[in-house]
Design a protein around this motif. Structure first.
Motif, mmCIF file in Angstrom:
data_model
loop_
_atom_site.group_PDB
_atom_site.id
_atom_site.type_symbol
_atom_site.label_atom_id
_atom_site.label_comp_id
_atom_site.label_asym_id
_atom_site.label_seq_id
_atom_site.Cartn_x
_atom_site.Cartn_y
_atom_site.Cartn_z
ATOM 1 N N ALA A 1 145.013 -41.900 -62.201
ATOM 2 C CA ALA A 1 145.094 -42.618 -60.921
ATOM 3 C C ALA A 1 145.994 -41.882 -59.941
ATOM 4 N N LYS A 2 147.110 -41.399 -60.420
ATOM 5 C CA LYS A 2 148.051 -40.695 -59.539
ATOM 6 C C LYS A 2 147.430 -39.424 -58.966
ATOM 7 N N SER A 3 146.527 -38.809 -59.727
ATOM 8 C CA SER A 3 145.913 -37.560 -59.261
ATOM 9 C C SER A 3 144.774 -37.782 -58.265
ATOM 10 N N ILE A 4 144.187 -38.996 -58.240
ATOM 11 C CA ILE A 4 143.043 -39.215 -57.341
ATOM 12 C C ILE A 4 143.322 -40.215 -56.226
ATOM 13 N N MET A 5 144.457 -40.903 -56.261
ATOM 14 C CA MET A 5 144.767 -41.911 -55.243
ATOM 15 C C MET A 5 145.910 -41.440 -54.353
ATOM 16 N N ASP A 6 145.914 -41.936 -53.112
ATOM 17 C CA ASP A 6 147.093 -41.669 -52.292
ATOM 18 C C ASP A 6 148.212 -42.609 -52.752
ATOM 19 N N ILE B 1 137.101 -46.293 -60.605
ATOM 20 C CA ILE B 1 136.785 -47.621 -61.143
ATOM 21 C C ILE B 1 137.488 -47.828 -62.478
ATOM 22 N N ASP B 2 137.454 -46.814 -63.322
ATOM 23 C CA ASP B 2 138.083 -46.927 -64.634
ATOM 24 C C ASP B 2 139.588 -47.157 -64.513
ATOM 25 N N VAL B 3 140.266 -46.370 -63.700
ATOM 26 C CA VAL B 3 141.723 -46.496 -63.622
ATOM 27 C C VAL B 3 142.172 -47.678 -62.779
ATOM 28 N N SER B 4 141.291 -48.204 -61.925
ATOM 29 C CA SER B 4 141.662 -49.323 -61.061
ATOM 30 C C SER B 4 141.406 -50.680 -61.698
ATOM 31 N N TYR B 5 140.329 -50.801 -62.440
ATOM 32 C CA TYR B 5 139.925 -52.109 -62.938
ATOM 33 C C TYR B 5 139.938 -52.234 -64.455
ATOM 34 N N HIS B 6 140.186 -51.155 -65.155
ATOM 35 C CA HIS B 6 140.308 -51.176 -66.607
ATOM 36 C C HIS B 6 141.737 -51.596 -66.927
ATOM 37 N N TYR C 1 131.382 -36.233 -56.868
ATOM 38 C CA TYR C 1 131.685 -37.488 -56.201
ATOM 39 C C TYR C 1 131.539 -38.660 -57.174
ATOM 40 N N LEU C 2 130.438 -38.693 -57.913
ATOM 41 C CA LEU C 2 130.217 -39.770 -58.877
ATOM 42 C C LEU C 2 131.283 -39.770 -59.971
ATOM 43 N N ASN C 3 131.693 -38.603 -60.392
ATOM 44 C CA ASN C 3 132.742 -38.501 -61.395
ATOM 45 C C ASN C 3 134.049 -39.103 -60.869
ATOM 46 N N THR C 4 134.399 -38.775 -59.630
ATOM 47 C CA THR C 4 135.621 -39.316 -59.039
ATOM 48 C C THR C 4 135.522 -40.827 -58.867
#
Length: 92
Positions: free
Chosen positions: A46-51, A28-33, A20-23
Motif C-alpha cells: 500500500a505504501k508503494s502504490i498510494m500517496d 483493492i487487495d491492500v485497501s479492502y483485505h 494498470y489492472l495489476n495496480t
C-alpha cells in the motif's frame, strides 16, 4: 503454434493495460483485505502504490486494529477495464 503465441510479447498498449489492472488489483487487495495474517506485507505494498494521504486513511495505525479474528477479503471482482472492449460504444 501455442509455443509461438507464448513467445509473442504484448503490445505496449496491452502491457500498459496489464500493468494498470495489476495496480488496481493490488490497490483493492491492500485497501479492502482485512485480516491479521499478511497485514505487514499488504501495508508495505500500500505504501508503494498510494500517496501519503490515502495511505494514512487506510492504514491509520501501525498495528492491525481489528483483532485476531476479524476478516474481510474482497472476492468476485470484475473491473471496468477488463469488461471494456475498445471497439464498442459502451461496456458490457
Amino acid at each position: 503454434m501455442k509455443k509461438q503465441l507464448s513467445e509473442v510479447h504484448p503490445s505496449a498498449q496491452e502491457q500498459q493495460k496489464r500493468d494498470y489492472l495489476n495496480t488496481v488489483n493490488q490497490f483493492i487487495d491492500v485497501s479492502y483485505h482485512r485480516e491479521k495474517e499478511g497485514f505487514e506485507e499488504r501495508k508495505k505494498v500500500a505504501k508503494s502504490i498510494m500517496d501519503k494521504e490515502l495511505y494514512e486513511q487506510f492504514y491509520p495505525s501501525e498495528k492491525f486494529v481489528y483483532g485476531d479474528s476479524y476478516t474481510s477479503v474482497p472476492n468476485d471482482l470484475q473491473l471496468y477495464v477488463q469488461q471494456y472492449d475498445g471497439g464498442q460504444e459502451e461496456s458490457k
